[in-house]
Design an enzyme around this catalytic site. Structure first.
Site: not given
Length: 262
Positions: A32, A49, A134, A163, A172
Site C-alpha cells: 500500500d 505506488d 470511479y 458493498s 441499498r
C-alpha cells in the site's frame, strides 16, 4: 501458494484479507502507499505506488497470486483515479505478464452498471453503464483483464463487488451487501479452482433482494452463506429507508448516480 500479493492492504477490505487469508499462502506480501504497521509472522511489507512501473514489477516478482484491492475506491478527481486505477492497473498486468502470470483477483465494482434502475434485469453480459469516473476506471479494468486473458492467457477473476462491510447499513445494501465471510470464501475459490479463465463474478451475498445472479460461474463452487435480510428491520428502524424518488431506491449505483463528475 508460496506467496500471495495483497495490494491495498492498508484499506478496510485489505485489513480483512490480511487477517483472514493467512492460510492461502506461506507468505502474504502486503502493499500500500499508506502505513501497514509492523510485519507479523508470514508477512512481507512492501510499500509501493502503483503508478511506478519499476516498483510494481519488483512487487509482483516471485508471487503466485495477486489479490488486487489497491487503487482509489471512491469517486475522486480524475487525476487521482487515472494514476491509481488506470495507469497503476496497467503496470500491474505488465508486471504479471513479465513474472509468470500469477492468477489475479481483480476487485472491480458494481458501479460499472450503476445507472441501471433497480428493477432492470442486469447480468454479466449487459452493457456497462458506469455512474462516475470511479466506475469508468473499473470498466477499463475489466477490459484490460479481458485483453490480457485473450492475448496472453492471463487468468483473472473480475469481481464486481457490491458493498463489502461488516454489516449492511442502508436500504441499498440489503441488495448489494457482501459479507466478510463470503468475500473470504470467494477469494479462496478463485485461487483454488483448477481452471479459472476470465469470468465476471458478482461479489454479493445470498441476499433475497439481490439483483444479480452468479449462475454462469457455478463451476467455481462458490456458495455465499450470509444474507442482509436479518438487518432489514434495524435499517428501517434507524430511518435509513428512502422514499421511491431517492437514488438509493432508484438506481443500482445508489448515491453515486448523483455525484458530479470532477
Amino acid at each position: 501458494m508460496k506467496r500471495l500479493l495483497i495490494t491495498g492492504a492498508a484499506g478496510s477490505l485489505g485489513k480483512v484479507a490480511r487477517a483472514r487469508l493467512t492460510h492461502l499462502a506461506e507468505t502474504l506480501r502486503l502493499s500500500d502507499i499508506s502505513d501497514l504497521g509492523s510485519a507479523k509472522p508470514g508477512e512481507e511489507l512492501v510499500p509501493c505506488d502503483l503508478a511506478d512501473p519499476n516498483a510494481v514489477s519488483a512487487l509482483v516478482e516471485d508471487c503466485d497470486g495477486i489479490l488486487h484491492l489497491g487503487g482509489i475506491s471512491t469517486e475522486q478527481s480524475f487525476e487521482a483515479i487515472l494514476n491509481a486505477n488506470i495507469i497503476g492497473l496497467r503496470n500491474l498486468y505488465e508486471a504479471a505478464r513479465a513474472h509468470g502470470q500469477p492468477r489475479i483477483f481483480f476487485a472491480g465494482s458494481n458501479h460499472v452498471i450503476g445507472f441501471y434502475r433497480q428493477q432492470e434485469p442486469v447480468d454479466h453480459n449487459s452493457p456497462v453503464r458506469p455512474d462516475g469516473m470511479y466506475g469508468v476506471s473499473k470498466c477499463f479494468g475489466e477490459a484490460l483483464a479481458r485483453f490480457y486473458f485473450d492475448k496472453f492467457g492471463q487468468e483473472t477473476a473480475i469481481v464486481r463487488i457490491g458493498s463489502c462491510f461488516e454489516k449492511p447499513t442502508d436500504y441499498r445494501m440489503l441488495a448489494t451487501w457482501l459479507s466478510y465471510g463470503d468475500f473470504v470464501s470467494l477469494v479462496e475459490r478463485v485461487f483454488e479452482v483448477p481452471n479459472l479463465g476470465c469470468p465476471t463474478i458478482w461479489g454479493v451475498s445470498a441476499n433475497s433482494r439481490r439483483w444479480w445472479s452468479n449462475d454462469h460461474v457455478r463451476y467455481l463452487g462458490w456458495s455465499p452463506k450470509d444474507s442482509a435480510d436479518a438487518y432489514a428491520e434495524d435499517i428501517q428502524s434507524a430511518g435509513n429507508w428512502p422514499d421511491a424518488s431517492h437514488p438509493l431506491s432508484m438506481f443500482q449505483g445508489g448515491n453515486n448516480t448523483q455525484d458530479p463528475l470532477t
